[in-house]
Design a protein around this motif. Structure first.
Motif, PDB file in Angstrom:
ATOM      1  N   TYR A   7     -25.088 -20.953  40.001  1.00 30.65           N
ATOM      2  CA  TYR A   7     -26.524 -21.267  39.948  1.00 30.65           C
ATOM      3  C   TYR A   7     -27.332 -20.158  39.258  1.00 30.65           C
ATOM      4  O   TYR A   7     -28.122 -20.413  38.348  1.00 30.65           O
ATOM      5  N   SER A  18     -33.099 -33.477  39.746  1.00 32.97           N
ATOM      6  CA  SER A  18     -33.303 -32.523  40.841  1.00 32.97           C
ATOM      7  C   SER A  18     -33.976 -33.135  42.069  1.00 32.97           C
ATOM      8  O   SER A  18     -34.019 -32.508  43.118  1.00 32.97           O
ATOM      9  N   ASP A  19     -34.489 -34.370  41.945  1.00 36.44           N
ATOM     10  CA  ASP A  19     -35.268 -34.939  43.057  1.00 36.44           C
ATOM     11  C   ASP A  19     -34.569 -36.203  43.590  1.00 36.44           C
ATOM     12  O   ASP A  19     -34.735 -37.298  43.055  1.00 36.44           O
ATOM     13  N   TYR A  20     -33.800 -36.032  44.651  1.00 40.53           N
ATOM     14  CA  TYR A  20     -33.043 -37.165  45.212  1.00 40.53           C
ATOM     15  C   TYR A  20     -33.956 -38.304  45.659  1.00 40.53           C
ATOM     16  O   TYR A  20     -33.650 -39.475  45.486  1.00 40.53           O
ATOM     17  N   LEU A  24     -36.423 -24.854  41.466  1.00 38.81           N
ATOM     18  CA  LEU A  24     -35.918 -25.984  42.256  1.00 38.81           C
ATOM     19  C   LEU A  24     -35.711 -25.577  43.718  1.00 38.81           C
ATOM     20  O   LEU A  24     -34.947 -24.654  44.005  1.00 38.81           O
ATOM     21  N   TYR A  60     -34.038 -26.960  45.948  1.00 33.30           N
ATOM     22  CA  TYR A  60     -32.639 -27.184  46.328  1.00 33.30           C
ATOM     23  C   TYR A  60     -31.801 -25.909  46.257  1.00 33.30           C
ATOM     24  O   TYR A  60     -30.856 -25.734  47.022  1.00 33.30           O
ATOM     25  N   PHE A  61     -32.152 -25.022  45.319  1.00 36.19           N
ATOM     26  CA  PHE A  61     -31.274 -23.872  45.039  1.00 36.19           C
ATOM     27  C   PHE A  61     -31.834 -22.527  45.504  1.00 36.19           C
ATOM     28  O   PHE A  61     -31.229 -21.497  45.233  1.00 36.19           O
ATOM     29  N   THR A 118     -29.482 -20.500  47.394  1.00 38.09           N
ATOM     30  CA  THR A 118     -28.139 -20.417  46.825  1.00 38.09           C
ATOM     31  C   THR A 118     -27.671 -18.994  46.506  1.00 38.09           C
ATOM     32  O   THR A 118     -26.507 -18.660  46.770  1.00 38.09           O
ATOM     33  N   ILE A 125     -24.943 -33.806  41.264  1.00 40.13           N
ATOM     34  CA  ILE A 125     -26.039 -33.200  42.017  1.00 40.13           C
ATOM     35  C   ILE A 125     -26.916 -32.389  41.047  1.00 40.13           C
ATOM     36  O   ILE A 125     -26.567 -32.240  39.878  1.00 40.13           O
ATOM     37  N   PRO A 126     -28.050 -31.881  41.496  1.00 36.75           N
ATOM     38  CA  PRO A 126     -28.994 -31.260  40.560  1.00 36.75           C
ATOM     39  C   PRO A 126     -28.337 -30.270  39.577  1.00 36.75           C
ATOM     40  O   PRO A 126     -27.626 -29.351  39.988  1.00 36.75           O
TER      41      PRO A 126
END
Ligand SMILES: [Zn+2]
Length: 451
Positions: free
Chosen positions: A295, A101-103, A332, A334-335, A338, A367-368
């Protein structure tokens, strides 16, 4: 099982590399897939009681039980009760990432392992999921070419790969310079594309093209086309689409526009201006809807995140790192937006469908929380079950059409005599239950059985 060429292929999932003896006979191994219902990839009615003869790497004949004789000595594989279909394509994968989850952490920690461990593991997972061809859109150049070529030489298991190498964009994000190349002026843009072409990439991946000057953007696309390469470009923002269409991008990626409810009318008009031109061929679009659409489901039903299929080929410490990073899917960053995007996806997907673009199966796999062992069937499932795509069309968007896009339709993409034997089979009727593709029983690539 032992083939007549002297190639040993173990059916054990963990050991999948075929080992060929140096004194292999010129005589080719013969395999016969017998009894299943065949979806050949051309879109018409499936062929009942099919017989597929494989000689060496190629399909030598396709027919029916009782009509096409099975040569003596062929290795007969029963496909009774199964749907048989061309090996799947995934047109948007990222082999250099595995669901972490952590680019920022990933890009700092693992570049040294991309070529030796991570990309090979991703490739193996894709192949075991029935993906016999995949397009990788963004990774360091040397590793991209090396992993693709090692697979082609039969040294490691994986799909036939089509690699973009580094993203071409206005400016790389800090810390991503190894796989994102910035361009400064049209001459530099041309030079970067020439460098990628000389290294042997299969296409150019373009993003943030709305931040480039039109001269830079035109230079990228014109040079790619001059080198015989197609250009796949992000379509997250309206201006990326407008400019991409203006310069002749071949394939757009993602269902973008964040939380906006639909594509604006001027964007739709531009897309339709393009799709109306038969002489240009189809405009391709890889909507990658599943990751966004699923998601909320995955957040609330995370059992699939524990599936060991995504750990194949990865060392324990990397698995532990990925697991820890997704221990709380609900948290997360990132989402977080979403769910607001999810509500807009059906409308946008339908707009694209109605505009006449040819949509392709691709997933953003890596991707995550998106694992290479699961992404492709998830995308097919959402297309059919949520977006209302005809299952035969969805399968063609993962078989026939990708082969056309990559210019290899005379080699793969359908189950036809004379083509490479890239074939999968799955128990049950996938036209009725597309999600059966989550558990593929047989995977054959270039005549070699991997599952
Ligand atoms: Zn991507």
């Amino acid at each position: 099982m032992m083939h007549k060429t002297g190639c040993w292929i173990t059916a054990v999932i963990l050991i999948l590399v075929p080992i060929c003896s140096a004194d292999a006979q010129p005589e080719r191994n013969m395999m016969a897939l017998v009894g299943g219902t065949l979806i050949d990839g051309f879109g018409s009615h499936p062929l009942l009681n099919s017989v597929i003869l494989i000689s060496g790497q190629e399909i030598s004949a396709v027919g029916q039980v009782g009509e096409l004789p099975i040569p003596a000595g062929a290795d007969v594989v029963s496909t009774e009760g199964m749907t048989v279909l061309p090996g799947l394509w995934d047109m948007h994968v990222h082999l250099m990432i595995n669901g972490h989850s952590d680019y920022e952490h990933w890009d700092k920690t693992y570049p040294g392992s991309f070529g030796s461990v991570i990309m090979p593991a991703s490739a193996k997972q894709l192949l075991l999921a029935g993906v016999t061809s995949a397009r990788d859109l963004g990774a360091p150049l040397t590793e991209s070419i090396a992993v693709r070529d090692a697979i082609n030489r039969g040294e490691i298991p994986g799909p036939t790969l089509y690699m973009s190498g580094p993203f071409i964009q206005k400016r790389p994000y800090p810390g991503t310079e190894a796989f994102r190349w910035g361009v400064e002026g049209a001459a530099d843009a041309r030079a970067k594309v020439q460098r990628l072409a000389a290294a042997g990439v299969d296409l150019i991946k373009l993003i943030d093209q709305d931040q480039m000057t039109m001269d830079e953007l035109r230079a990228v696309v014109d040079e790619a086309h001059a080198q015989g390469l197609t250009v796949a470009a992000h379509a997250h923002r309206p201006e990326e689409i407008r400019r991409g269409l203006e310069v002749g991008v071949d394939c757009f990626e993602h269902t973008g526009l964040a939380t906006a409810p639909e594509y604006q009318s001027d964007v739709m008009a531009l897309i339709q201006e393009r799709t109306a031109q038969m002489n240009l061929g189809p405009l391709y679009w890889v909507p990658t809807v599943e990751v966004l659409f699923n998601y909320g489901y995955v957040r609330d039903n995370p059992e699939m995140l524990d599936d060991p299929s995504w750990q194949v080929g990865l060392p324990e410490d990397i698995v532990a790192d990925i697991r820890a990073s997704i221990a709380h899917p609900d948290r997360l960053p990132y989402f977080q937006i979403t769910p607001d995007r999810q509500r807009t996806l059906k409308r946008k997907f339908q707009q694209l469908q109605a505009s006449g673009v040819k949509m392709l199966i691709g997933t953003d796999s890596g991707i995550p929380m998106k694992f290479h062992s699961q992404s492709t069937w998830n995308e097919l499932d959402i297309w059919v079950r949520e977006m209302g795509v005809d299952p035969m069309e969805a399968i063609r968007s993962a078989t026939y059409w990708p082969a056309v896009v990559m210019g290899v339709a005379d080699e793969v993409g359908t189950v036809t005599a004379g083509k490479k034997a890239d074939i999968i089979a799955v128990r049950g009727d996938v036209l009725r239950y597309i999600n059966l593709l989550q558990d593929v029983d047989i995977v054959i690539k270039h005549g070699v059985r991997y599952r």
